[in-house]
Design a protein around this motif. Structure first.
Motif, PDB file in Angstrom:
ATOM      1  N   PRO A   1       0.932  -1.137   0.041  1.00 25.46           N
ATOM      2  CA  PRO A   1       0.051  -0.284   0.031  1.00 25.46           C
ATOM      3  C   PRO A   1       0.632   1.294  -0.185  1.00 25.46           C
ATOM      4  N   ALA A   2       0.463   2.398  -1.092  1.00 26.60           N
ATOM      5  CA  ALA A   2       1.302   3.362  -0.806  1.00 26.60           C
ATOM      6  C   ALA A   2       0.630   4.667  -0.310  1.00 26.60           C
ATOM      7  N   SER A   3      -0.583   4.504   0.174  1.00 24.03           N
ATOM      8  CA  SER A   3      -1.323   5.627   0.885  1.00 24.03           C
ATOM      9  C   SER A   3      -1.337   5.388   2.244  1.00 24.03           C
ATOM     10  N   THR A   4      -0.303   5.228   2.638  1.00 25.27           N
ATOM     11  CA  THR A   4      -0.095   5.112   4.458  1.00 25.27           C
ATOM     12  C   THR A   4       0.298   6.477   4.882  1.00 25.27           C
ATOM     13  N   GLY A   5      -0.156   6.801   6.192  1.00 26.03           N
ATOM     14  CA  GLY A   5       0.095   8.022   6.784  1.00 26.03           C
ATOM     15  C   GLY A   5      -0.782   9.249   6.190  1.00 26.03           C
ATOM     16  N   TYR A   6      -1.115  10.146   6.998  1.00 30.07           N
ATOM     17  CA  TYR A   6      -1.627  11.319   6.323  1.00 30.07           C
ATOM     18  C   TYR A   6      -0.857  12.267   5.319  1.00 30.07           C
ATOM     19  N   TRP A   7       0.413  12.148   5.298  1.00 25.53           N
ATOM     20  CA  TRP A   7       1.039  12.662   4.199  1.00 25.53           C
ATOM     21  C   TRP A   7       1.099  12.076   2.793  1.00 25.53           C
ATOM     22  N   GLN A   8       0.532  10.894   2.833  1.00 26.39           N
ATOM     23  CA  GLN A   8       0.322  10.388   1.362  1.00 26.39           C
ATOM     24  C   GLN A   8      -1.199  10.010   1.207  1.00 26.39           C
ATOM     25  N   SER A   9      -2.045  10.005   2.368  1.00 28.97           N
ATOM     26  CA  SER A   9      -3.574   9.793   2.035  1.00 28.97           C
ATOM     27  C   SER A   9      -4.051  11.079   2.528  1.00 28.97           C
ATOM     28  N   LYS A  10      -4.118  11.950   1.614  1.00 33.57           N
ATOM     29  CA  LYS A  10      -4.489  13.462   1.722  1.00 33.57           C
ATOM     30  C   LYS A  10      -5.870  13.870   2.223  1.00 33.57           C
ATOM     31  N   VAL A  11      -5.997  14.020   3.378  1.00 32.51           N
ATOM     32  CA  VAL A  11      -7.275  14.542   3.803  1.00 32.51           C
ATOM     33  C   VAL A  11      -7.582  15.873   3.739  1.00 32.51           C
ATOM     34  N   PRO A  12      -8.434  16.586   3.013  1.00 34.31           N
ATOM     35  CA  PRO A  12      -8.298  18.158   2.961  1.00 34.31           C
ATOM     36  C   PRO A  12      -8.074  18.752   4.300  1.00 34.31           C
ATOM     37  N   THR A  13      -7.432  19.676   4.249  1.00 38.54           N
ATOM     38  CA  THR A  13      -7.212  20.732   5.465  1.00 38.54           C
ATOM     39  C   THR A  13      -8.093  21.978   5.182  1.00 38.54           C
ATOM     40  N   TYR A  14      -7.988  22.547   6.375  1.00 41.45           N
ATOM     41  CA  TYR A  14      -8.760  23.888   6.243  1.00 41.45           C
ATOM     42  C   TYR A  14      -8.459  24.705   4.929  1.00 41.45           C
ATOM     43  N   LEU A  15      -7.171  24.606   4.526  1.00 42.41           N
ATOM     44  CA  LEU A  15      -6.790  25.622   3.473  1.00 42.41           C
ATOM     45  C   LEU A  15      -7.094  25.200   1.978  1.00 42.41           C
ATOM     46  N   ASP A  16      -7.673  23.707   1.963  1.00 39.91           N
ATOM     47  CA  ASP A  16      -8.100  23.173   0.923  1.00 39.91           C
ATOM     48  C   ASP A  16      -9.705  23.266   0.575  1.00 39.91           C
ATOM     49  N   CYS A  17     -10.271  23.753   1.661  1.00 39.11           N
ATOM     50  CA  CYS A  17     -11.585  23.778   1.455  1.00 39.11           C
ATOM     51  C   CYS A  17     -11.946  25.475   1.514  1.00 39.11           C
TER      52      CYS A  17
END
Lengths: 255, 353, 195, 331
Positions: free
Chosen positions: B258-274
């Motif tokens: 799996p290549a999307s481990t950790g929040y730095w790869q599984s990119k949950v939107p942040t305040y500034l992306d919304c």
């Protein structure tokens, strides 16, 4: 002394060979230096005073053709470059070594192939063959060799084996990196790649030892005329008579 | 480049077949035994509200008994699939109706007349003709406790109660005035709908998108909990933004790891992306299938926002459709540059890779 | 059911007694040994929420571990434990800091504040907490202590932020429920509450 | 080795030297076994995952001499353990070297900037995800690169300077400091040396295991920025997937000196396209004497990425880098 082979975990956590432990580099280097110093001391102790060395004066005969000398020195240069560029990152020298290394490696590969072809068909291949009877030579001072004496032949074949191993493993490794000729594919399984690295490393260690030994003997006073002959091509009749059996090797006269 | 997008989201939003229990003691407080979990949607409170409405109880006289199974809770639907509001307002409405019927029976029994002659207001059961003739809820509950039997859950429980509810009812039996209800299976599939409109600015040089404006309107029947509704729409929007623009879920095709481990790869939107503010609204049209007119709204918002954002990107790129999501910076730049880079392995939310 | 014996209190009790036992044991093992200069002593005093606490802190211990498992201050949440989510945000000298990604030993001389320390002595919630409740800002609530601490840090530095400034100040806190809007509404309401 | 995620830190010693001499002594004594700790924001993940296993940490943030921003005769000096927030908000840096303030202010997230140090941001390890996962690749001392292969996921990797390893520099402040012609001050027990920022970083061709010239026992103690580029016209832009936390896909830091309409001199540096910050000297030379305009920008765009060798999934970095350079030039 640490381990000889280094292991690593592959992607799946399985233990696979990574390569040779480079601690051995220091071990091999120290061992060969100690051996050669010991040899030098023993030779100095055994040396008879006022020993008449064969003189380099007089008629000259051809020992190495010009083309053979070129082959020798180009191979020597490429091997030294390979050893230096290969060892530099291990001992912590920060140089961009990889391109020089593989280019030298390709040059060496080309030279070795050319040499093999030439030696097999155009040169006196038999002069280098190590025959069973040659093994008696070191123990019988009456026996004189042909063009190459026993130790020279032994050195040649040892270097042959090691260089071929280095070349085969080196080419396999070369195929794993990006080059102007192809892009890398990671096609070799990691355990096999590790084995290749191990063999390359082990042959590097052997090559370091052999190169050091070869250089040492080339610089020994009683053998230095061979080195001269590898530079300028000739040796004197006196030297020939003292070390070789004209019945087994009758070189032509130098111009 | 400005892009406009409209998207619609749908999810079936309600089930049935669950049970409801409400209890009342002589203090006249309504206790809603509620198995709905709290995922932050506050639906455990919203569905309890249905019972309060039936009994016309002020909200501060209602206790929600929830959170632990040893509090004797009836079976309720799992809190998933946008179904909580629809499913559990039905059960608590039913349980409160049961309690109301029983209240009227007790009042008619004690004060004369038929149960139909009674109504409730201000926490009292009273005669429709003369509202001074009546009893407070507390008095009714106390009377119910005296009478026992079906009034306290010791007899005449509804058939088809789930085993779980049976156990809860057994434990509760005799401890208070009980309203209990089994919601029969209903036909059909109540829908939750959202529509989202958004305006984005797509930077053709960096491939980045910025959402200038976004509004989501929900259609989920009667709105039980406006703030909860707002949270559902906005929360779904953040998920939708992730689905459409950021969250790649990858496996390394070379090794299968799996290549999307950790929040730095599984990119949950942040305040500034919304967007700075996501606007919301709702239709508030009662649903005929539900006694209080409510339907769920959990999932649809993700879908409509994701669709609207994807459409807006397509609009900004003169109609180019990527056919994969999320649409990340690299895909947009490659499209603009005309680079034919196979995007599928790097955008595997489309289930094609 | 005894209301005082809630599950949370029980866990805290277990943690506290465990911490007390290890502290006593470690006092003997950690003292009286010769160490090279610069080596840290395990027994430290740290100032948490205005109280000076004696704690036995392992050299590699993160502040979040100390707060949660030695001091029982479980309001500081561990989300990713890698500084990538913000749930563990605490204030160190009023500066928002990821407690999962700093060592307790680094803050022996600093003022540490966790979400437990915001409530006033008479039980009133901090304006930010109050505003978050009024705006119903948390959904699942896991990121909320971190969001609160970031907001408090912001308001101490800038009592009258714009919504956009608030957004940038809270940017180091992820909310998977997507309650960003509500949290910003909460911060703006807190500004009003503080007045 | 496949990463096993742990929530707790491994058993490891901690040293908190209070003065420079002790720190340098510890660094030299512990060598590779000692992990130099700035803010630690790139440290604890490595340690918790057990992917780097030093036996001790040496915390440098207690040393006041290596902290803070001071004005010198010909510029400013920034202590290596100054936090990024302090740098981003420092009036002196804001007024004179706005480029660095901007770069420091966009790193990761507010909390990370509050703790993370300039030194840490400069010498942090690369973000290649295979490497971060703890796989024994070339950079971890192995004999394979997982990222540069037909199926490797190499979207974030290098366009230039790949030599077996294709990882890129993750730092935002590094390109800014190269653009500002800064000097790195490196101390060890045997004295101090200064290295231009440009030569501070090394690519995999020269050293595949380390990203900087720092040797065992050496500590980056300060960064000196000469006034050469003070108050110049600056441009910084970082493009990342998310606007918080994420590392640059490409970033650009540029400084221009203009007289009238024309560019007298310029320095343009891109990050995340090579293992080291990539200075675009050809572009700098080509735009001298020209105006900061669309036409100049368009004329040199191709030059910016000349020699790029994209991998399978990072072709987009070529137009991205060109566009960022164009934007920098346009201003």
């Amino acid at each position: 002394m640490g381990e000889i082979v280094r292991f690593k975990r592959d992607v799946w956590g399985e233990e696979v060979i990574l390569g040779v432990s480079w601690d051995l580099l220091y071990v091999v280097f120290m061992a060969i230096v100690i051996l050669l110093i010991a040899h030098a001391i023993v030779m100095a102790a055994l040396a008879k005073k006022n020993l008449e060395r064969p003189t380099g004066e007089g008629r000259r005969i051809v020992r190495h053709e010009s083309i053979d000398r070129w082959f020798h020195w180009l191979m020597a240069a490429s091997i030294l470059v390979l050893i230096f560029t290969g060892v530099a990152p291990i001992i912590g020298l920060r140089i961009a070594w990889l391109d020089i290394h593989w280019i030298s490696g390709l040059i060496l590969t080309f030279l070795v192939i050319a040499h093999i072809v030439r030696a097999s068909f155009w040169q006196d291949f038999k002069s280098m063959l190590l025959m069973p009877k040659d093994f008696a030579e070191p123990f019988d001072s009456a026996r004189k060799p042909g063009k190459y004496y026993f130790e020279q032949k032994g050195m040649h074949w040892a270097v042959t084996v090691v260089v071929l191993a280095v070349i085969v493993t080196g080419v396999l490794m070369f195929m794993q990196i990006d080059s102007p000729f192809w892009e890398r594919t990671n096609s070799m399984p990691e355990d096999q790649l590790g084995l290749v690295f191990l063999l390359h490393g082990l042959s590097t260690l052997a090559l370091v030892a052999l190169a050091a030994t070869h250089i040492y003997f080339a610089l020994r006073p009683e053998k230095i005329f061979y080195t001269r002959s590898m530079i300028s091509g000739w040796m004197s009749e006196d030297e020939l008579a003292a070390n070789h059996d004209p019945a087994k090797w009758s070189p032509k006269e130098a111009d | 480049m400005v892009g406009l997008g409209i998207g619609q989201g749908y999810h079936n939003a309600g089930r049935s077949g669950m049970d409801g229990i409400v209890m009342m003691g002589p203090d006249g407080r309504l206790k809603v035994h509620n198995g709905v979990g709290n995922l932050g949607t506050y639906s455990y409170a919203a569905v309890s509200r249905a019972a309060a409405e039936v009994l016309k109880m002020p909200w501060d006289r209602v206790d929600i008994i929830t959170g632990r199974t040893d509090l004797h809770l009836p079976i309720t639907s799992p809190q998933d699939g946008s179904n909580s509001i629809f499913t559990n307002t039905r059960t608590f409405y039913g349980a409160a109706q049961d309690m109301l019927t029983k209240m009227k029976e007790i009042a008619a029994n004690d004060l004369g007349g038929a149960p139909e002659d009674y109504d409730i207001s201000n926490e009292r059961v009273h005669q429709i003709a003369d509202d001074s003739a009546g009893m407070t809820f507390g008095e009714v509950a106390a009377r119910g406790l005296e009478l026992g039997g079906k009034y306290t859950g010791e007899a005449e429980l509804p058939e088809e109660l789930a085993e779980w509810t049976q156990i809860a009812a057994d434990r509760l039996a005799g401890t208070g005035f009980m309203g209990i209800f089994h919601d029969p299976r209903h036909e059909g599939n109540p829908p939750g709908f959202t529509v989202t409109c958004c305006e984005i600015e797509l930077d053709k040089e960096t491939g980045k998108i910025e959402i200038h404006d976004m509004i989501s309107i929900g259609e989920a029947g009667t709105i039980m909990h406006p703030k909860g509704m707002d949270n559902q729409l906005v929360g779904g929007a953040v998920w939708g933004i992730g689905l459409s623009a950021l969250e790649r879920h990858l496996y390394d095709p070379q090794n299968g790891i799996p290549a999307s481990t950790g929040y730095w790869q599984s990119k949950v939107p942040t305040y500034l992306d919304c967007p700075l503010k996501i606007d919301t609204g709702w239709v508030d049209l009662p649903d005929p299938e539900n006694p209080v007119g409510a339907r769920g709204i959990g999932e649809p918002s993700q879908g409509s926002v994701s669709a609207a954002l994807t459409a807006a990107i397509t609009d900004a790129l003169d109609g180019h459709i990527f056919g994969a999501s999320p649409i990340t910076t690299d895909m947009i730049l490659n499209h603009i540059a005309g680079t034919s880079e196979e995007s599928v392995p790097l955008a595997q939310n489309n289930y094609r890779g | 059911m005894n209301p005082k014996l809630t599950r949370r209190r029980f866990i805290k009790g277990v943690i506290a007694s465990g911490a007390a036992a290890t502290t006593t044991a470690a006092w003997y093992s950690a003292t009286g040994q010769e160490r090279p200069s610069g080596f840290v002593e395990r027994l430290v005093r740290i100032n948490v929420n205005g109280q000076v606490r004696n704690v036995d802190v392992e050299p590699q211990e993160t502040l979040a571990s100390t707060l949660r498992y030695k001091l029982g201050l479980t309001g500081t949440k561990l989300g990713c434990n890698r500084g990538e989510c913000g749930a563990c945000t605490v204030l160190v000298n009023d500066v928002p800091t990821y407690a999962c990604s700093v060592l307790t030993h680094s803050f022996k001389n600093d003022r540490i504040e966790t979400v437990e320390g915001l409530e006033s002595a008479n039980g009133d919630l901090h304006p930010v907490q109050q505003a978050f409740v009024e705006e119903l800002a948390p959904q699942c609530g896991y990121c909320t202590p971190g969001q609160i601490m970031s907001a408090v840090g912001l308001l101490r530095e800038n009592a009258n932020p714009t919504r956009d400034e608030a957004r940038h100040a809270l940017a180091g806190n992820i909310c998977r429920c997507g309650s960003y809007d509500s949290y910003l509404d909460g911060v703006m309401r807190a500004v009003e509450l503080i007045g | 080795m496949v990463a096993t995620s742990h929530d707790v830190m491994p058993d490891i010693e901690l040293y908190q030297p209070a003065d420079e001499a002790t720190a340098l002594d510890l660094a030299s004594r512990l060598g590779n076994e000692g992990w130099l700790l700035g803010g630690g924001q790139d440290t604890y993940g490595w340690l918790k995952d057990r992917n780097k296993n030093p036996s001790a940490m040496i915390e440098l943030t207690q040393i006041d001499a290596w902290k803070g921003i001071t004005e010198t005769v010909d510029g400013i000096e920034i202590g290596a353990v100054t936090t990024l927030t302090d740098i981003a908000r420092d009036p002196l840096i804001q007024s004179r070297f706005g480029l660095l303030a901007e770069a420091a202010g966009i790193v990761a997230s507010p909390q990370i900037r509050n703790v993370g140090t300039l030194g840490g941001n400069l010498i942090q390890d690369t973000r290649c995800w295979y490497y971060r996962r703890g796989l024994d690749c070339y950079r971890a001392g192995g004999n394979i690169c997982y990222a540069d292969s037909p199926e490797g996921l190499n979207r974030e990797h290098a366009l230039f300077g790949a030599s077996r390893c294709v990882a890129v520099t993750p730092s935002d402040t590094a390109p800014a400091l190269v653009a500002l012609d800064a000097t790195m001050v490196i101390s060890s027990t045997s004295g101090q040396r200064e290295i231009p920022a440009q030569d501070f970083f090394v690519g995999p061709d020269r050293d595949i295991l380390n990203m900087t010239v720092l040797n065992e026992g050496e500590i980056l103690t300060a960064v000196r920025i000469p006034n050469t580029w003070a108050n110049a016209e600056f441009y910084f832009e970082k493009v990342a997937d998310r606007n918080v936390w994420d590392f640059a896909l490409v970033n650009v830091a540029a400084a221009f000196r203009t007289s009238g309409e024309n560019i007298e001199d310029a320095r343009i540096v891109c990050g995340a396209v090579e293992c080291v910050p990539r200075r675009l000297q050809d572009v700098e030379a080509a735009i001298r004497g020209r105006s900061r305009s669309d036409s100049t920008a368009n004329a040199v765009a191709d030059m910016a990425t000349a020699g790029a060798r994209p991998l399978n999934y990072n072709n987009f970095k070529v137009p991205l880098m060109q566009n960022l350079v164009k934007r920098a030039i346009r201003g």
